[in-house]
Design a protein around this motif. Structure first.
Motif, PDB file in Angstrom:
ATOM      1  N   GLN A 134       1.559  14.560  -7.561  1.00  0.00           N
ATOM      2  CA  GLN A 134       1.968  14.468  -8.962  1.00  0.00           C
ATOM      3  C   GLN A 134       2.762  13.208  -9.285  1.00  0.00           C
ATOM      4  O   GLN A 134       2.949  12.864 -10.451  1.00  0.00           O
ATOM      5  N   PHE A 135       3.227  12.515  -8.246  1.00  0.00           N
ATOM      6  CA  PHE A 135       4.032  11.312  -8.479  1.00  0.00           C
ATOM      7  C   PHE A 135       3.275  10.004  -8.200  1.00  0.00           C
ATOM      8  O   PHE A 135       3.807   8.922  -8.420  1.00  0.00           O
ATOM      9  N   LYS A 136       2.060  10.104  -7.733  1.00  0.00           N
ATOM     10  CA  LYS A 136       1.363   8.921  -7.247  1.00  0.00           C
ATOM     11  C   LYS A 136       1.045   7.888  -8.320  1.00  0.00           C
ATOM     12  O   LYS A 136       0.840   6.711  -8.020  1.00  0.00           O
ATOM     13  N   LEU A 137       0.962   8.306  -9.569  1.00  0.00           N
ATOM     14  CA  LEU A 137       0.614   7.371 -10.640  1.00  0.00           C
ATOM     15  C   LEU A 137       1.839   6.743 -11.306  1.00  0.00           C
ATOM     16  O   LEU A 137       1.710   5.975 -12.251  1.00  0.00           O
ATOM     17  N   THR A 138       3.022   7.095 -10.801  1.00  0.00           N
ATOM     18  CA  THR A 138       4.261   6.591 -11.398  1.00  0.00           C
ATOM     19  C   THR A 138       5.074   5.833 -10.361  1.00  0.00           C
ATOM     20  O   THR A 138       5.133   6.233  -9.199  1.00  0.00           O
ATOM     21  N   ARG A 139       5.707   4.754 -10.785  1.00  0.00           N
ATOM     22  CA  ARG A 139       6.475   3.922  -9.861  1.00  0.00           C
ATOM     23  C   ARG A 139       7.879   4.512  -9.662  1.00  0.00           C
ATOM     24  O   ARG A 139       8.882   3.973 -10.116  1.00  0.00           O
ATOM     25  N   PHE A 140       7.935   5.639  -8.960  1.00  0.00           N
ATOM     26  CA  PHE A 140       9.218   6.259  -8.650  1.00  0.00           C
ATOM     27  C   PHE A 140       9.839   5.577  -7.432  1.00  0.00           C
ATOM     28  O   PHE A 140       9.157   5.308  -6.438  1.00  0.00           O
ATOM     29  N   ILE A 141      11.124   5.317  -7.522  1.00  0.00           N
ATOM     30  CA  ILE A 141      11.874   4.762  -6.394  1.00  0.00           C
ATOM     31  C   ILE A 141      13.040   5.699  -6.110  1.00  0.00           C
ATOM     32  O   ILE A 141      13.914   5.890  -6.956  1.00  0.00           O
ATOM     33  N   GLY A 142      13.014   6.316  -4.923  1.00  0.00           N
ATOM     34  CA  GLY A 142      14.104   7.199  -4.537  1.00  0.00           C
ATOM     35  C   GLY A 142      15.237   6.398  -3.920  1.00  0.00           C
ATOM     36  O   GLY A 142      15.005   5.531  -3.084  1.00  0.00           O
ATOM     37  N   LEU A 143      16.461   6.689  -4.342  1.00  0.00           N
ATOM     38  CA  LEU A 143      17.623   5.951  -3.858  1.00  0.00           C
ATOM     39  C   LEU A 143      18.650   6.895  -3.243  1.00  0.00           C
ATOM     40  O   LEU A 143      18.899   7.989  -3.757  1.00  0.00           O
ATOM     41  N   THR A 144      19.240   6.458  -2.151  1.00  0.00           N
ATOM     42  CA  THR A 144      20.288   7.225  -1.496  1.00  0.00           C
ATOM     43  C   THR A 144      21.365   6.256  -1.011  1.00  0.00           C
ATOM     44  O   THR A 144      21.245   5.050  -1.205  1.00  0.00           O
TER      45      THR A 144
END
Length: 214
Positions: A134-144
């Motif tokens: 469900q996230f593959k088409l969006t440029r999500f960047i996870g930050l920690t």
């Protein structure tokens, strides 16, 4: 003949003067009327003056350093949440995914997810999480990063995060606000509800147009 020439000259001079007055009047009215419209959003709130984000140092899902420099030359939607969140985070991430599809492919736009449980949401965990279909088409960047740094940035941006001490890690109270950062790395707008992704996308396009004209 001379009087006739003088009369014509006076008429022409008056016409030019009236034309200049009308042009000036129209410009003034347009400036007054369009400025409020430029910042009047359907569902978000545009800041009267954009504010630079305070310095921060995080790590992204690929184990790369991520700081203020990575905000430059990008529009960034920023949301503070955690991967084990049962309801609010999936709903907001779904809304951002919807916004992404409405905005369309744009390398200048990125969607940042700042984990409020960094001890659990490691770069590896975030990478797996955002590898879901469900996230593959969006440029999500996870930050920690370090918890104190995440909390400090959230506090400075007005984002509420409940103290984790003594509470169920799967039900941490936190703000559902989505922040929008402009290509200068400045906070430009915020969205306190994600119920209408189409309106967020519309507001975003308006803000991009205003920014391009500024």
């Amino acid at each position: 003949m001379k009087k006739h020439t003088i009369f014509i000259t006076i008429v022409i001079t008056l016409a030019i003067g009236i034309g200049m007055w009308r042009e000036s009047h129209i410009r003034h009215n347009n400036k007054v009327s369009t400025t409020p419209k430029e910042t009047q959003l359907l569902t978000g709130t545009a800041l009267p003056e954009s504010k630079a984000l305070p310095p921060f140092e995080f790590i992204d899902q690929d184990n790369h350093a991520f700081n203020n420099a990575q905000l430059k030359d990008h529009w960034s939607f920023v949301f503070f949440g955690y991967t084990q969140c049962p309801e609010q985070c999936p709903r907001i991430l779904g809304a951002l995914n919807n916004v992404s599809q409405r905005v369309g492919p744009n390398p200048m736009v990125q969607y940042l997810f700042v984990s409020i449980t960094p001890e659990i949401d490691t770069p590896e965990k975030l990478k797996t999480f955002f590898a879901q279909d469900q996230f593959k088409l969006t440029r999500f960047i996870g930050l920690t990063g370090e918890n104190k740094n995440i909390v400090a940035l959230a506090n400075q941006l007005g984002i509420y995060i409940a103290d984790e001490t003594g509470i169920n890690i799967e039900h941490i109270g936190h703000s559902g606000t989505i922040l929008l950062v402009n290509p200068k790395g400045e906070l430009s707008a915020l969205f306190t509800t994600a119920e209408n992704p189409h309106r967020i996308a519309h507001d975003f396009k308006d803000l991009m147009s205003v920014y391009a004209r500024s």
